[in-house]
Write an enzyme that holds these catalytic residues in place. Structure first.
Site, PDB file in Angstrom:
ATOM      1  CD  GLU A  54      -2.878  -1.219   2.666  1.00  0.00           C
ATOM      2  OE1 GLU A  54      -2.424  -0.352   2.642  1.00  0.00           O
ATOM      3  OE2 GLU A  54      -4.060  -1.857   2.301  1.00  0.00           O
ATOM      4  CD  GLU A 102      -4.734  -5.650   3.833  1.00  0.00           C
ATOM      5  OE1 GLU A 102      -3.113  -5.395   3.279  1.00  0.00           O
ATOM      6  OE2 GLU A 102      -4.576  -4.148   4.294  1.00  0.00           O
ATOM      7  CB  SER A 148      -7.951   0.760  12.578  1.00  0.00           C
ATOM      8  OG  SER A 148      -8.797   0.235  12.933  1.00  0.00           O
ATOM      9  CE  LYS A 152      -3.398  -5.987  17.350  1.00  0.00           C
ATOM     10  NZ  LYS A 152      -1.944  -5.752  16.401  1.00  0.00           N
TER      11      LYS A 152
HETATM   12  C1  IDC Z   1      -2.515  -3.681  10.635  1.00  0.00           C
HETATM   13  C2  IDC Z   1      -2.997  -4.694  10.851  1.00  0.00           C
HETATM   14  C3  IDC Z   1      -2.780  -4.363  13.244  1.00  0.00           C
HETATM   15  C4  IDC Z   1      -1.760  -3.842  12.598  1.00  0.00           C
HETATM   16  C5  IDC Z   1      -1.290  -2.314  11.833  1.00  0.00           C
HETATM   17  C6  IDC Z   1       0.598  -1.970  11.719  1.00  0.00           C
HETATM   18  O1  IDC Z   1      -4.429  -5.546  11.334  1.00  0.00           O
HETATM   19  O2  IDC Z   1      -3.057  -5.443  14.138  1.00  0.00           O
HETATM   20  O3  IDC Z   1      -0.831  -2.537  14.265  1.00  0.00           O
HETATM   21  O4  IDC Z   1      -1.483  -3.379  11.343  1.00  0.00           O
HETATM   22  O5  IDC Z   1       0.350  -1.163  10.707  1.00  0.00           O
HETATM   23  C7  IDC Z   1      -4.174  -2.048   6.091  1.00  0.00           C
HETATM   24  C8  IDC Z   1      -2.449  -2.432   5.734  1.00  0.00           C
HETATM   25  C9  IDC Z   1      -2.606  -3.412   7.214  1.00  0.00           C
HETATM   26  C10 IDC Z   1      -3.194  -2.973   8.005  1.00  0.00           C
HETATM   27  C11 IDC Z   1      -4.331  -2.640   8.356  1.00  0.00           C
HETATM   28  C12 IDC Z   1      -5.842  -2.044   9.035  1.00  0.00           C
HETATM   29  O6  IDC Z   1      -2.293  -2.735   4.836  1.00  0.00           O
HETATM   30  O7  IDC Z   1      -1.338  -3.929   7.638  1.00  0.00           O
HETATM   31  O8  IDC Z   1      -3.384  -4.011   9.264  1.00  0.00           O
HETATM   32  N1  IDC Z   1      -5.182  -2.287   7.237  1.00  0.00           N
HETATM   33  O9  IDC Z   1      -5.518  -1.758   9.499  1.00  0.00           O
HETATM   34  N2  IDC Z   1      -4.913  -1.527   5.166  1.00  0.00           N
HETATM   35  C13 IDC Z   1      -5.782  -0.451   5.152  1.00  0.00           C
HETATM   36  C14 IDC Z   1      -6.279  -1.139   6.258  1.00  0.00           C
END
Ligand code: IDC
Length: 506
Positions: free
Chosen positions: A342, A431, A438, A470
């Site tokens: 991303e 994804e 979040s 988690k």
């Molecule tokens: C989030 C995880 C979370 C972790 C965080 C770290 O769910 O547990 O603490 O990353 O930065 C994305 C990302 C993905 C994110 C997810 C949710 O690709 O890594 O994971 N998200 O925030 N893009 C949009 C949402």
């Protein structure tokens, strides 16, 4: 009898745990916000309304006390001992007003000498005993009725649950003082009764072989449209235990999935380019690829940029990594490469992502002439419309990532997908989840249905975030379940049940 007693004890322990969690939650409710009083959103917790009720003055009508915003801090995991504590703090901002919020920030009381070590969705600044948390990036804008969770890790001299001293929405200080404890809400929508799909005889790989892109469509070796459906791991460094053959087999045989995405963060803690053990991470990938191959499933190797925003930042490492991966898996028909999860921040398509992709793709192609390569798109893999106007040329089997979190990303991102497809861009939903950006907060199943109408009518491939337990909404496994394969339906989270049902085609 023993079982009965045991069950009772379990229930008592669970209740005790809930009480502790509730005690750790500090929230603040605002009686009247500056932008309307209609808390019409279905995503807002009932518990918040109850607490508002408790704090209303007798003369106020129910409508007048309706909260426009709610903000709360939860201390998640904590560690350390006397004199040096560390903790993960999540702040949820709920927009119950009838107007979109562009930005918000909160001031928290913390002990002097505290320091923040890591943030997501926000920036922090400490002056004396005031910690200012300013939501940024995906954390900043919260559409009406929506909510977002941002967070940070913080070291403190003593163990604390910070209180919110003040907070600001679109530059205006909010004058709420009412404190309320609330717990995370869950949506209780009925899940359709499960119906197992007709099992395919033979593995997905045996039946469909090497995949290709034709127009906007992923097709199998027979030239038939083929949809990859499956799950993404969480960060490999954080949840390595889910890289096991039984887990993948459960996804294949019980869920009906045919693909696993191996997400390897590059810049988060333990990331490939941020001090993580590169050999260990590559071993996890190798194990993952081998398990998938033995099971005849497809597997995506995901260079999970996120915190590093711009793929150019770690391009040197990416070049070495993809040279090595593509040499190792050149003869594997089931391996796909996702070269930058991303891009975000200031990373543009023309200036950053496209030049990066144009360097990485030939490195992979040198070894592997025809593997599917998924290219991330700007703004956390949302801007497929921009890419559709300026795609990579002279290459085949390239697809472009679109990611969505249904409680945050709605019509405007779906419109981008439709635009991209209409302009001939092959799109892969590598994804997504049903909650907010979040990875937490309430699921929006209505929006998720709308996304799946689009996905299924265009036979788009998809991977759901994330195969982990988690304690966050997007985790597919219940946080209390430590099994790493063979989950029963009860051991899946609400998200897990919904996704499994979706993959099964019910
Ligand atoms: C989030 C995880 C979370 C972790 C965080 C770290 O769910 O547990 O603490 O990353 O930065 C994305 C990302 C993905 C994110 C997810 C949710 O690709 O890594 O994971 N998200 O925030 N893009 C949009 C949402």
């Amino acid at each position: 009898m023993w079982l009965k007693e045991h069950k009772k004890q379990l229930i008592i322990s669970a209740l005790a745990l809930l009480a502790v969690v509730a005690a750790l939650v500090i929230g603040i409710n605002i009686g009247k916000g500056n932008s309307g009083t209609n808390p019409s959103s279905e995503t807002v917790a009932d518990s918040a309304d109850t607490s508002t009720q408790e704090n209303k003055s007798e003369t106020e009508s129910a409508e007048e006390v309706s909260a426009a915003y709610e903000i709360r801090v939860v201390l998640g995991s904590s560690w350390g001992s006397d004199g040096a504590y560390g903790g993960t703090y999540n702040i949820t901002f709920i927009n119950k007003s009838d107007a979109d919020v562009k930005e918000w920030k909160a001031e928290l009381e913390v002990p002097e000498g505290s320091s923040v070590t890591d943030t997501w969705g926000c920036e922090t600044d400490i002056e004396g005993s005031v910690l200012t948390v300013t939501a940024t990036d995906w954390g900043a804008a919260v559409s009406k009725g929506g909510q977002i969770e941002v967070g940070f890790n913080m070291n403190t001299p003593s163990k604390i649950t910070p209180e919110i001293a003040a907070y600001y929405v679109d530059g205006k200080k909010q004058d709420g003082t009412a404190l309320a404890a609330s717990t995370e809400e869950t949506t209780t929508e009925e899940i359709k009764p499960e119906e197992r799909p007709e099992p395919e005889s033979g593995t997905p790989l045996e039946n469909h072989g090497a995949l290709q892109v034709e127009g906007t469509q992923l097709v199998d070796e027979h030239g038939e449209a083929y949809q990859l459906k499956g799950v993404s791991t969480h960060g490999l460094a954080w949840f390595p235990e889910y890289v096991n053959k039984d887990a993948f087999q459960t996804i294949r045989d019980d869920w009906g999935g045919n693909v696993i995405r191996l997400a390897m963060y590059t810049d988060e803690s333990g990331g490939y380019c941020s001090g993580g053990d590169q050999e260990q991470l590559k071993t996890l990938i190798d194990n993952g690829v081998n398990y998938a191959t033995e099971l005849g499933m497809y597997v995506i190797i995901d260079w999970h940029i996120l915190h590093d925003t711009d793929p150019l930042i770690n391009q040197g490492e990416a070049e070495k990594f993809f040279a090595e991966m593509s040499a190792k898996y050149a003869d594997y028909d089931n391996v796909l490469y996702e070269i930058c999860n991303e891009p975000n921040g200031g990373a543009t398509w023309a200036g950053n992502v496209k030049p990066y992709a144009e360097d990485i793709i030939p490195i992979i192609r040198k070894n592997d002439k025809d593997a599917i390569i998924i290219v991330g798109t700007p703004t956390w893999s949302q801007d497929v419309d921009i890419v559709a106007d300026d795609p990579i040329t002279g290459q085949s089997n390239i697809m472009y990532a679109v990611h969505f979190y249904a409680a945050t990303h709605t019509d405007n991102i779906r419109n981008k997908v439709t635009y991209a497809l209409d302009h001939g861009l092959p799109v892969f939903v590598s994804e997504f989840s049903l909650c907010d950006a979040s990875g937490n907060g309430a699921n929006d199943l209505n929006q998720a249905e709308k996304w799946f109408d689009l996905i299924d009518s265009n036979q788009l491939s998809y991977c759901s975030w994330s195969l982990s337990n988690k304690a966050e909404t997007s985790a597919l496994i219940q946080s209390g379940c430590s099994k790493t394969s063979g989950w029963t339906e009860d051991e899946l989270s609400e998200t897990g049940k919904w996704i499994r049902n979706q993959i099964q085609g019910n």
